[in-house]
Scaffold this motif. Structure first.
Motif, short mmCIF file in Angstrom:
data_model
loop_
_atom_site.label_atom_id
_atom_site.label_comp_id
_atom_site.label_asym_id
_atom_site.label_seq_id
_atom_site.Cartn_x
_atom_site.Cartn_y
_atom_site.Cartn_z
N ARG A 9 13.15 18.89 11.12
CA ARG A 9 13.85 19.00 12.42
C ARG A 9 14.63 17.73 12.78
NH1 ARG A 9 8.94 21.76 13.83
NH2 ARG A 9 7.97 19.90 14.71
N ALA A 10 14.69 16.75 11.87
CA ALA A 10 15.30 15.45 12.21
C ALA A 10 16.67 15.27 11.56
CB ALA A 10 14.37 14.32 11.77
N ASP A 11 17.56 14.56 12.28
CA ASP A 11 18.83 14.14 11.66
C ASP A 11 18.61 12.91 10.78
OD1 ASP A 11 20.25 16.07 13.18
OD2 ASP A 11 20.36 14.67 14.88
N ALA A 12 17.61 12.11 11.16
CA ALA A 12 17.33 10.89 10.39
C ALA A 12 15.86 10.51 10.55
CB ALA A 12 18.20 9.74 10.88
N ILE A 13 15.35 9.87 9.51
CA ILE A 13 13.96 9.39 9.51
C ILE A 13 14.02 7.88 9.32
CG2 ILE A 13 11.75 9.40 8.24
CD1 ILE A 13 14.06 12.33 7.83
N LEU A 14 13.32 7.16 10.19
CA LEU A 14 13.21 5.70 10.02
C LEU A 14 11.76 5.41 9.71
CD1 LEU A 14 15.21 6.16 12.81
CD2 LEU A 14 15.68 3.82 12.13
N ASN A 15 11.49 4.85 8.54
CA ASN A 15 10.10 4.63 8.14
C ASN A 15 9.67 3.19 8.37
OD1 ASN A 15 7.52 4.99 7.13
ND2 ASN A 15 8.17 4.45 5.05
N PHE A 16 9.01 2.99 9.52
CA PHE A 16 8.39 1.70 9.85
C PHE A 16 6.92 1.66 9.41
CE2 PHE A 16 11.78 2.12 13.00
CZ PHE A 16 12.27 0.83 13.16
N ALA A 17 6.34 2.84 9.12
CA ALA A 17 4.90 2.90 8.89
C ALA A 17 4.51 2.09 7.66
CB ALA A 17 4.46 4.35 8.72
N ALA A 18 3.53 1.23 7.83
CA ALA A 18 3.02 0.43 6.71
C ALA A 18 1.77 -0.29 7.18
CB ALA A 18 4.06 -0.62 6.28
N GLU A 19 0.95 -0.67 6.23
CA GLU A 19 -0.01 -1.74 6.49
C GLU A 19 0.80 -3.01 6.34
OE1 GLU A 19 -3.19 -1.62 7.34
OE2 GLU A 19 -3.25 0.56 7.36
N SER A 20 0.71 -3.91 7.33
CA SER A 20 1.73 -4.97 7.38
C SER A 20 1.19 -6.40 7.25
CB SER A 20 2.52 -4.85 8.68
OG SER A 20 1.68 -5.07 9.80
N HIS A 21 -0.11 -6.57 7.03
CA HIS A 21 -0.62 -7.95 7.06
C HIS A 21 -1.04 -8.43 5.66
CE1 HIS A 21 -1.98 -11.62 8.61
NE2 HIS A 21 -3.24 -11.33 8.82
N VAL A 22 -0.40 -9.50 5.20
CA VAL A 22 -0.64 -10.02 3.85
C VAL A 22 -2.12 -10.35 3.64
CG1 VAL A 22 -0.16 -11.98 2.31
CG2 VAL A 22 1.71 -10.94 3.61
N ASP A 23 -2.76 -11.00 4.62
CA ASP A 23 -4.17 -11.39 4.43
C ASP A 23 -5.06 -10.17 4.21
OD1 ASP A 23 -3.93 -14.21 4.60
OD2 ASP A 23 -3.64 -14.02 6.76
N ARG A 24 -4.79 -9.08 4.94
CA ARG A 24 -5.59 -7.86 4.76
C ARG A 24 -5.31 -7.25 3.39
NH1 ARG A 24 -7.91 -5.50 9.94
NH2 ARG A 24 -7.08 -6.78 11.60
N ILE B 192 -4.92 -8.81 0.74
CA ILE B 192 -5.68 -9.58 -0.24
C ILE B 192 -7.13 -9.10 -0.24
CG2 ILE B 192 -6.53 -11.90 -0.78
CD1 ILE B 192 -3.80 -12.92 0.45
N LEU B 193 -7.65 -8.78 0.95
CA LEU B 193 -9.06 -8.37 1.06
C LEU B 193 -9.24 -6.88 0.75
CD1 LEU B 193 -10.14 -10.36 4.26
CD2 LEU B 193 -10.68 -10.89 1.88
N ASP B 194 -8.31 -6.03 1.23
CA ASP B 194 -8.46 -4.56 1.13
C ASP B 194 -7.12 -3.91 0.79
OD1 ASP B 194 -11.21 -4.22 1.92
OD2 ASP B 194 -10.58 -4.80 3.95
N PRO B 195 -6.69 -3.92 -0.46
CA PRO B 195 -5.32 -3.46 -0.76
C PRO B 195 -5.11 -1.95 -0.76
CG PRO B 195 -6.42 -4.23 -2.75
CD PRO B 195 -7.36 -4.53 -1.62
N ALA B 196 -6.17 -1.12 -0.82
CA ALA B 196 -5.98 0.31 -1.10
C ALA B 196 -5.05 0.98 -0.09
CB ALA B 196 -7.33 1.02 -1.15
N ALA B 197 -5.26 0.73 1.20
CA ALA B 197 -4.44 1.42 2.22
C ALA B 197 -2.98 1.01 2.11
CB ALA B 197 -4.97 1.10 3.62
N PHE B 198 -2.72 -0.17 1.58
CA PHE B 198 -1.32 -0.62 1.42
C PHE B 198 -0.59 0.27 0.43
CE2 PHE B 198 -3.40 -4.02 3.47
CZ PHE B 198 -2.43 -4.76 4.13
N LEU B 199 -1.33 0.66 -0.62
CA LEU B 199 -0.71 1.52 -1.64
C LEU B 199 -0.59 2.95 -1.12
CD1 LEU B 199 -2.48 0.18 -4.84
CD2 LEU B 199 -0.39 -0.57 -3.75
N THR B 200 -1.61 3.43 -0.43
CA THR B 200 -1.55 4.82 0.05
C THR B 200 -0.37 4.99 1.00
OG1 THR B 200 -3.94 4.86 -0.07
CG2 THR B 200 -2.90 6.67 1.09
N THR B 201 -0.25 4.09 1.97
CA THR B 201 0.84 4.24 2.93
C THR B 201 2.18 3.80 2.34
OG1 THR B 201 -0.66 4.00 4.79
CG2 THR B 201 1.66 3.55 5.23
N GLY B 202 2.17 2.66 1.64
CA GLY B 202 3.43 2.07 1.17
C GLY B 202 4.05 2.77 -0.02
#
Ligand code: NAD
Ligand code: TYD
Length: 360
Positions: free
Chosen positions: A83-98, A100-110
């Motif tokens: 239903r969209a004319d455009a999609i802007l993807n801001f969604a991400a896990e965004s913190h470098v320190d996290r 380093i400790l827990d990378p899995a969600a970075f790959l799932t979302t990113g």
């Protein structure tokens, strides 16, 4: 697609986060004809209160729909993309320190999340435009000069690697499937509504409480700072006028060492340097980010906010919005803080003050 202003129905993923919510507030405020659907998972970093200025204005509120969901879930994504004319993807896990400790969600979302969005664009009848919000961190540490858009991708943290992978998927869908996509690479962004885990809001909120400020290593790492409303404006310009398949650096052009940033913010807050503690460095810490912003300047954008004014405005906002940041520093915050800083602060040393022989 050529450039157009006729993108009225926007899907903004990650629109309850720091930069995404600034984009939503800004665009709904400026463009009467625009309707926005926000799709956000509301992770620890997402906060519907970031959209309160829109909710509190009946006219703008009528043009905003909020959906809680995951960009990695095709059932959530498909109908919204359709239903969209455009999609802007801001969604991400965004913190470098996290990352380093827990990378899995970075790959799932990113990576998986970006793939799900791209597949939905590919099968959408209206061929929507897709904008991927990326980062200068994909270039890795730029020890001299400035990275232009042709520089090799050399990510050095799991966060940056996930962002680079997301971008490469976008590129492949442009080439292989002909989707209409653009990429922005923004530099370190700061301003109101920034989650207090990041350098500037962490140090401001710690200082307001007279808590120690954990400076990693020698504090001479350099970042290029970009005020959040300037970043949002750049993204909107690239959405509307960027060329299909192209990537645009969004360079803050305010390079400072971390020591300089801390010194300025303490001065503005009228707090002592003795709060600053030198702690064990971040593994793989990128020494410097710097980008060449000429390609986006040619499209008509440049930053409008000086670092000194932007920092003062940011600090004023945190002073005036204590309930917001105290809420962000609750829930999982104490566990996170202990894990990230407990050992570091136990073995911290005092940081040499400005002017004491350290080359700032
Ligand atoms: P943020 O962490 O404040 O916000 C991220 C938002 O995405 C949150 O609202 C979160 O709930 C949502 N989210 C996370 N995973 C999701 C999922 N699977 N599905 C749906 N929503 C999900 O981040 P930010 O600082 O606003 O960054 C936004 C984007 O800009 C990111 O892509 C980031 O990589 C990029 N970026 C950030 C900076 C910066 O300095 N903050 C600089 C350049 C680029
Ligand atoms: P950050 O805000 O995490 O952004 P990024 O790592 O994406 O650049 O950090 C900015 C700089 O501040 C970076 O060089 C790491 C440093 N830093 C500290 O020294 N102490 C801290 O507690 C944090 C969060 C960051």
């Amino acid at each position: 697609m050529g450039s157009t202003d006729a993108l009225d129905r926007l899907l903004v993923t990650g629109g309850a986060g720091f930069i995404g919510s600034a984009y939503v507030r800004d665009v709904l405020g400026r463009r009467d004809g625009t309707r926005i659907t926000v799709l956000d998972k509301l992770t620890y970093a997402g906060n519907e209160a970031n959209l309160a200025p829109v909710r509190d204005d009946p006219e703008m509120a009528a043009r905003l729909t909020f959906v809680r969901g995951d960009i990695a879930d095709p059932n959530a994504v498909g109908p919204l993309v359709g239903r969209a004319d455009a999609i802007l993807n801001f969604a991400a896990e965004s913190h470098v320190d996290r990352s380093i400790l827990d990378p899995a969600a970075f790959l799932t979302t990113g990576v998986v999340g970006v793939h799900v969005l791209l597949e939905a664009c590919r099968s959408a009848p209206g061929q929507p435009r897709f904008l991927q919000v990326s980062t200068d961190e994909v270039y890795g540490s730029v020890d001299v000069g400035e990275a232009d858009e042709q520089a090799p991708l050399a990510p050095r943290s799991p966060y940056a690697a996930a962002k680079a992978a997301g971008e490469l998927l976008v590129r492949s869908y442009v080439i292989t499937h002909g989707i209409d996509a653009v990429v922005t690479r923004g530099s370190n962004t700061y301003g109101p509504y920034h989650h207090p885990e990041k350098l500037i809001p962490l140090f401001v909120t710690n200082a307001l409480d007279d808590r120690p400020l954990p400076l990693y290593g020698d504090g001479l790492q350099r970042r290029e700072w970009l005020y959040v409303s300037d970043h949002a404006a750049a993204i909107d310009l690239v959405l509307r006028h960027g060329m299909r398949g192209e990537t645009y650096n969004v360079a803050g052009a305010s390079e400072r060492t971390n020591r300089e940033v801390v010194s300025l913010l303490l001065e503005y807050l009228d707090k002592p340097w003795s709060l600053v503690k030198q702690v064990e460095d971040r593994p793989g810490h990128d020494r410097r980010y710097a980008m060449d912003g000429r390609k986006l300047a040619a499209l008509g954008w440049q930053p409008t906010m000086s670092f000194e004014k932007g920092l003062a405005a940011t600090i004023d906002w945190y002073r005036a919005n204590e309930a917001w940041w105290r809420a962000a520093r609750s829930g999982e915050w104490d566990d996170w803080y202990l894990r990230q800083y407990g050992q570091r602060l136990a073995t911290a040393t005092s940081a040499l003050p400005p002017g004491s022989g350290v080359v700032d």
